[in-house]
Motif scaffolding. Structure first.
Motif, PDB file in Angstrom:
ATOM      1  N   ARG A  64       0.823  -1.204   0.000  1.00 30.10           N
ATOM      2  CA  ARG A  64       0.000   0.000   0.000  1.00 30.10           C
ATOM      3  C   ARG A  64       0.865   1.265   0.000  1.00 30.10           C
ATOM      4  NH1 ARG A  64      -3.357  -3.123   3.611  1.00 30.10           N
ATOM      5  NH2 ARG A  64      -2.255  -2.187   5.391  1.00 30.10           N
ATOM      6  N   LYS A  65       1.974   1.206   0.705  1.00 33.49           N
ATOM      7  CA  LYS A  65       2.875   2.352   0.742  1.00 33.49           C
ATOM      8  C   LYS A  65       3.483   2.606  -0.629  1.00 33.49           C
ATOM      9  CE  LYS A  65       6.914   4.123   3.207  1.00 33.49           C
ATOM     10  NZ  LYS A  65       7.945   3.815   4.244  1.00 33.49           N
ATOM     11  N   ASP A  66       3.898   1.539  -1.317  1.00 34.65           N
ATOM     12  CA  ASP A  66       4.452   1.711  -2.662  1.00 34.65           C
ATOM     13  C   ASP A  66       3.388   2.202  -3.635  1.00 34.65           C
ATOM     14  OD1 ASP A  66       6.807   0.795  -1.630  1.00 34.65           O
ATOM     15  OD2 ASP A  66       6.591  -1.255  -2.383  1.00 34.65           O
ATOM     16  N   LYS A  67       2.162   1.750  -3.467  1.00 32.49           N
ATOM     17  CA  LYS A  67       1.091   2.165  -4.362  1.00 32.49           C
ATOM     18  C   LYS A  67       0.792   3.654  -4.197  1.00 32.49           C
ATOM     19  CE  LYS A  67      -3.649   0.996  -5.720  1.00 32.49           C
ATOM     20  NZ  LYS A  67      -4.824   0.121  -5.445  1.00 32.49           N
ATOM     21  N   LYS A  68       0.821   4.153  -2.970  1.00 31.91           N
ATOM     22  CA  LYS A  68       0.574   5.584  -2.740  1.00 31.91           C
ATOM     23  C   LYS A  68       1.674   6.430  -3.376  1.00 31.91           C
ATOM     24  CE  LYS A  68      -2.073   5.085   1.550  1.00 31.91           C
ATOM     25  NZ  LYS A  68      -2.121   5.386   3.007  1.00 31.91           N
ATOM     26  N   LEU A  69       2.918   5.969  -3.263  1.00 33.68           N
ATOM     27  CA  LEU A  69       4.011   6.712  -3.902  1.00 33.68           C
ATOM     28  C   LEU A  69       3.882   6.687  -5.417  1.00 33.68           C
ATOM     29  CD1 LEU A  69       7.087   5.593  -1.739  1.00 33.68           C
ATOM     30  CD2 LEU A  69       5.827   7.740  -1.617  1.00 33.68           C
ATOM     31  N   ALA A  70       3.438   5.536  -5.970  1.00 39.00           N
ATOM     32  CA  ALA A  70       3.293   5.435  -7.418  1.00 39.00           C
ATOM     33  C   ALA A  70       2.174   6.331  -7.919  1.00 39.00           C
ATOM     34  CB  ALA A  70       3.036   3.977  -7.814  1.00 39.00           C
ATOM     35  N   GLU A  71       1.088   6.458  -7.163  1.00 38.29           N
ATOM     36  CA  GLU A  71      -0.013   7.321  -7.571  1.00 38.29           C
ATOM     37  C   GLU A  71       0.400   8.790  -7.595  1.00 38.29           C
ATOM     38  OE1 GLU A  71      -3.059   6.421  -4.821  1.00 38.29           O
ATOM     39  OE2 GLU A  71      -3.692   4.552  -5.823  1.00 38.29           O
ATOM     40  N   ARG A  72       1.332   9.169  -6.740  1.00 42.04           N
ATOM     41  CA  ARG A  72       1.832  10.537  -6.724  1.00 42.04           C
ATOM     42  C   ARG A  72       2.955  10.762  -7.723  1.00 42.04           C
ATOM     43  NH1 ARG A  72       2.452  11.697  -0.208  1.00 42.04           N
ATOM     44  NH2 ARG A  72       0.264  11.280   0.364  1.00 42.04           N
ATOM     45  N   GLY A  73       3.440   9.682  -8.354  1.00 43.00           N
ATOM     46  CA  GLY A  73       4.546   9.794  -9.293  1.00 43.00           C
ATOM     47  C   GLY A  73       5.895   9.937  -8.630  1.00 43.00           C
ATOM     48  N   ILE A  74       6.010   9.477  -7.382  1.00 42.96           N
ATOM     49  CA  ILE A  74       7.265   9.573  -6.629  1.00 42.96           C
ATOM     50  C   ILE A  74       8.029   8.264  -6.794  1.00 42.96           C
ATOM     51  CG2 ILE A  74       8.292   9.962  -4.369  1.00 42.96           C
ATOM     52  CD1 ILE A  74       5.770  11.431  -3.565  1.00 42.96           C
ATOM     53  N   GLU A  75       9.322   8.371  -7.041  1.00 41.16           N
ATOM     54  CA  GLU A  75      10.144   7.185  -7.197  1.00 41.16           C
ATOM     55  C   GLU A  75      10.257   6.429  -5.879  1.00 41.16           C
ATOM     56  OE1 GLU A  75      13.919   7.755  -8.927  1.00 41.16           O
ATOM     57  OE2 GLU A  75      13.184   8.946 -10.618  1.00 41.16           O
ATOM     58  N   LYS A  76      10.365   5.140  -6.015  1.00 41.02           N
ATOM     59  CA  LYS A  76      10.498   4.280  -4.849  1.00 41.02           C
ATOM     60  C   LYS A  76      11.927   4.351  -4.320  1.00 41.02           C
ATOM     61  CE  LYS A  76       9.804  -0.547  -3.465  1.00 41.02           C
ATOM     62  NZ  LYS A  76       9.401  -1.903  -3.941  1.00 41.02           N
ATOM     63  N   PRO A  77      12.117   4.694  -3.044  1.00 36.43           N
ATOM     64  CA  PRO A  77      13.496   4.768  -2.514  1.00 36.43           C
ATOM     65  C   PRO A  77      14.106   3.374  -2.383  1.00 36.43           C
ATOM     66  CG  PRO A  77      11.891   5.128  -0.756  1.00 36.43           C
ATOM     67  CD  PRO A  77      11.106   5.061  -2.039  1.00 36.43           C
ATOM     68  N   LEU A  78      15.231   3.180  -3.025  1.00 37.27           N
ATOM     69  CA  LEU A  78      15.895   1.874  -3.047  1.00 37.27           C
ATOM     70  C   LEU A  78      17.307   2.009  -2.517  1.00 37.27           C
ATOM     71  CD1 LEU A  78      14.784   0.606  -6.575  1.00 37.27           C
ATOM     72  CD2 LEU A  78      13.808  -0.034  -4.365  1.00 37.27           C
ATOM     73  N   GLN A  79      17.713   1.044  -1.727  1.00 38.03           N
ATOM     74  CA  GLN A  79      19.058   0.968  -1.188  1.00 38.03           C
ATOM     75  C   GLN A  79      19.747  -0.282  -1.742  1.00 38.03           C
ATOM     76  OE1 GLN A  79      20.433   3.347   0.626  1.00 38.03           O
ATOM     77  NE2 GLN A  79      18.521   4.537   0.755  1.00 38.03           N
ATOM     78  N   PRO A  80      21.088  -0.259  -1.830  1.00 42.49           N
ATOM     79  CA  PRO A  80      21.783  -1.473  -2.307  1.00 42.49           C
ATOM     80  C   PRO A  80      21.471  -2.660  -1.396  1.00 42.49           C
ATOM     81  CG  PRO A  80      23.269   0.410  -2.231  1.00 42.49           C
ATOM     82  CD  PRO A  80      22.007   0.832  -1.546  1.00 42.49           C
ATOM     83  N   PRO A  81      21.253  -3.837  -1.962  1.00 41.73           N
ATOM     84  CA  PRO A  81      21.332  -4.212  -3.380  1.00 41.73           C
ATOM     85  C   PRO A  81      19.991  -4.151  -4.103  1.00 41.73           C
ATOM     86  CG  PRO A  81      21.191  -6.171  -2.045  1.00 41.73           C
ATOM     87  CD  PRO A  81      21.114  -5.023  -1.078  1.00 41.73           C
ATOM     88  N   LYS A  82      18.961  -3.555  -3.491  1.00 40.97           N
ATOM     89  CA  LYS A  82      17.658  -3.480  -4.136  1.00 40.97           C
ATOM     90  C   LYS A  82      17.692  -2.623  -5.390  1.00 40.97           C
ATOM     91  CE  LYS A  82      15.903  -5.747  -0.636  1.00 40.97           C
ATOM     92  NZ  LYS A  82      15.464  -7.168  -0.770  1.00 40.97           N
ATOM     93  N   ASN A  83      18.668  -1.708  -5.501  1.00 44.50           N
ATOM     94  CA  ASN A  83      18.772  -0.848  -6.676  1.00 44.50           C
ATOM     95  C   ASN A  83      19.777  -1.366  -7.695  1.00 44.50           C
ATOM     96  OD1 ASN A  83      21.087  -0.417  -5.221  1.00 44.50           O
ATOM     97  ND2 ASN A  83      20.863   1.803  -5.057  1.00 44.50           N
ATOM     98  N   GLY A  84      20.212  -2.621  -7.549  1.00 41.86           N
ATOM     99  CA  GLY A  84      21.122  -3.212  -8.518  1.00 41.86           C
ATOM    100  C   GLY A  84      22.588  -3.053  -8.222  1.00 41.86           C
ATOM    101  N   LEU A  85      22.945  -2.302  -7.202  1.00 40.86           N
ATOM    102  CA  LEU A  85      24.352  -2.121  -6.844  1.00 40.86           C
ATOM    103  C   LEU A  85      24.768  -3.134  -5.784  1.00 40.86           C
ATOM    104  CD1 LEU A  85      24.491   1.789  -6.627  1.00 40.86           C
ATOM    105  CD2 LEU A  85      24.905   0.319  -8.610  1.00 40.86           C
ATOM    106  N   LEU A  86      26.064  -3.362  -5.694  1.00 35.89           N
ATOM    107  CA  LEU A  86      26.603  -4.304  -4.719  1.00 35.89           C
ATOM    108  C   LEU A  86      26.722  -3.649  -3.349  1.00 35.89           C
ATOM    109  CD1 LEU A  86      29.466  -6.010  -6.788  1.00 35.89           C
ATOM    110  CD2 LEU A  86      27.180  -6.895  -6.330  1.00 35.89           C
ATOM    111  N   VAL A  87      26.746  -4.491  -2.333  1.00 39.05           N
ATOM    112  CA  VAL A  87      26.998  -4.047  -0.963  1.00 39.05           C
ATOM    113  C   VAL A  87      28.473  -4.332  -0.674  1.00 39.05           C
ATOM    114  CG1 VAL A  87      26.337  -4.271   1.451  1.00 39.05           C
ATOM    115  CG2 VAL A  87      24.625  -4.602  -0.337  1.00 39.05           C
ATOM    116  N   PRO A  88      29.329  -3.315  -0.556  1.00 35.39           N
ATOM    117  CA  PRO A  88      30.776  -3.561  -0.450  1.00 35.39           C
ATOM    118  C   PRO A  88      31.166  -4.431   0.746  1.00 35.39           C
ATOM    119  CG  PRO A  88      30.338  -1.259  -0.934  1.00 35.39           C
ATOM    120  CD  PRO A  88      29.013  -1.882  -0.606  1.00 35.39           C
ATOM    121  N   GLU A  89      30.493  -4.246   1.888  1.00 36.44           N
ATOM    122  CA  GLU A  89      30.900  -5.001   3.072  1.00 36.44           C
ATOM    123  C   GLU A  89      30.515  -6.474   2.995  1.00 36.44           C
ATOM    124  OE1 GLU A  89      27.149  -2.597   4.051  1.00 36.44           O
ATOM    125  OE2 GLU A  89      29.113  -2.261   3.121  1.00 36.44           O
TER     126      GLU A  89
END
Length: 444
Positions: free
Chosen positions: A108-133
């Motif tokens: 529901r939280k993601d749906k509300k952000l999508a209805e407003r046209g706000i990008e979903k905040p993503l942190q590594p590795p959810k955004n495709g980047l590696l986690v160095p540690e």
């Protein structure tokens, strides 16, 4: 030195029957420990004598409440005996590792952000980047995985393993047990007894495979394109996506994060053609063979008798390293598992191959019911009966409640001379003495 502790002060009149607070004396060392625990008022019948007057009544006094621990356990200690996790029914969907209400709340939280046209905040590795540690952890898990396969292949020359030809039961001993719990097709003819055959390394280390993806955020695997992807152990695929570079199994390393609005990816950096360098590599001379259990017993020679305890302890340590490392990696990297069968997929979304044949697969057209995976689904423990005396008589159904269980790798290494970790001892029931068959009926 004594210090006086009083909860309140009140006047006492001998002519009136009133309640007074008792004065309790504690030493300095006792006060420091009591300050960590809450006090409560306790009422009891007491008599107070002052001079010649004697007054009796009910008086409250401060007492220390004993510290309660859940189920009688103290922190940092394991219980004396512990039951195994319950076996889930096959005609029912597996429970969600995350409560379903929390999944709905996040959706529901993601749906509300999508209805407003706000990008979903993503942190590594959810955004495709590696986690160095976590990159060193991935390399450590992969090295321990190779050592685990090598150690098990060598220990199978010394410790015999049996598997049932009709069901998935495995037994680590010099002979099979006589417990009548076989659920195979022809078990009724054998009265529940198992049909034992010689086991292999796959009976100890259950092979859980997953599709290797060059780009986990790229195109999803379809049922028609499933043969275009290699199947490798899920632990190896998890390490590759966490930062391990294997030339035979390349992986896309992004420098720019992906962008999402709701469930839709608006910027993934484009689709990249998947390279296939392993076509020019000789598989027999490649290091990828050490990552698989297939033919492991033929690749390694039998160990010498004096090296068996050392190999067993190294294998036990490798097993603990793999389990601990997979747990750390799965806290960050997404792994999906089917809620009906044993299929596992390492990546943000499951594949679309129609290979599920479990409960009500016709309703899903053979597609898997993807949900978040647990560590036991990626690296299953495969519990077997713990044998206290490998050279003793076979186990019997009448004494079944006195036997314990342990993961197959732990049981094999223990019989070869390795030290058992503390967390496995409660489920192995090492403190229970198995009675004789004549004494079992006399035990309460």
């Amino acid at each position: 030195m004594l210090q006086t502790l009083s909860t309140a002060s009140s006047l006492w009149n001998p002519s009136q029957r009133s309640a007074c607070l008792e004065i309790v004396e504690f030493q300095r060392s006792q006060l420091s420990s009591l300050s960590l625990c809450p006090f409560y008022l306790k009422f009891g019948s007491k008599s107070v004598q002052k001079g010649r007057a004697l007054v009796s009544g009910t008086f409250p006094y401060a007492c220390q409440r004993p510290k309660q621990y859940p189920a009688g356990k103290k922190p940092g200690e394991y219980p004396q005996n512990m039951d195994l996790p319950p076996v889930l029914p096959k005609k029912k969907k597996k429970p969600y590792p995350i409560p379903f209400k929390e999944i709905q709340k996040a959706a529901r939280k993601d749906k509300k952000l999508a209805e407003r046209g706000i990008e979903k905040p993503l942190q590594p590795p959810k955004n495709g980047l590696l986690v160095p540690e976590l990159i060193p952890v991935a390399y450590e898990v992969l090295d321990a995985w190779k050592l685990l396969i090598k150690g098990l292949a060598q220990l199978l020359y010394v410790i015999p393993v049996y598997g049932c030809s009709e069901c998935s039961e495995v037994h680590v001993a010099h002979s099979g047990h006589n417990i009548q719990d076989c659920k195979g097709p022809s078990s009724s003819k054998r009265r529940g007894l198992h049909s034992w055959v010689k086991g292999s390394i796959n009976d100890i280390l259950i092979p859980i495979e997953s599709y290797h993806l060059y780009d986990p955020f790229g195109r999803r695997i379809k049922h028609e394109t499933r043969f275009d992807y290699d199947r490798i152990p899920a632990v190896v695929e998890l390490c590759i996506q966490a930062g391990v570079d294997i030339p035979e199994y390349p992986s896309r390393r992004r420098t720019n994060p992906i962008r999402m609005i709701g469930k839709k990816i608006i910027d993934r950096g484009g689709y990249v053609e998947e390279p296939k360098p392993w076509c020019a590599v000789d598989p027999s001379s490649s290091s990828i063979i050490d990552l698989d259990t297939c033919g492991a017993c033929e690749r390694f020679p039998p160990p010498s008798p004096e090296d068996v305890p050392i190999i067993a302890q190294e294998t036990m340590n490798a097993h603990e390293t793999v389990q601990t490392g997979v747990t750390k990696l799965m806290k960050k990297y997404t792994v999906k598992a089917c809620g009906y069968c044993s299929e596992v997929h390492v990546g943000p979304w499951g594949h679309n191959a129609k290979l599920c044949g479990e409960f009500k697969h016709q309703w899903r057209d053979g597609k898997h019911g993807w949900q978040d995976a647990t560590v036991s689904e990626v690296f299953p423990p495969n519990y077997v009966w713990h044998v206290q005396d490998p050279n003793g008589p076979p186990m019997r159904s009448a004494l079944k409640r006195y036997y314990g269980k342990a993961p197959a790798v732990v049981e094999l290494c223990m019989q070869a001379g390795a030290q058992v970790p503390r967390r496995y001892k409660p489920m192995m029931r090492l403190d229970i003495i198995v009675p004789e068959s004549e004494e079992a009926s006399l035990v309460a």
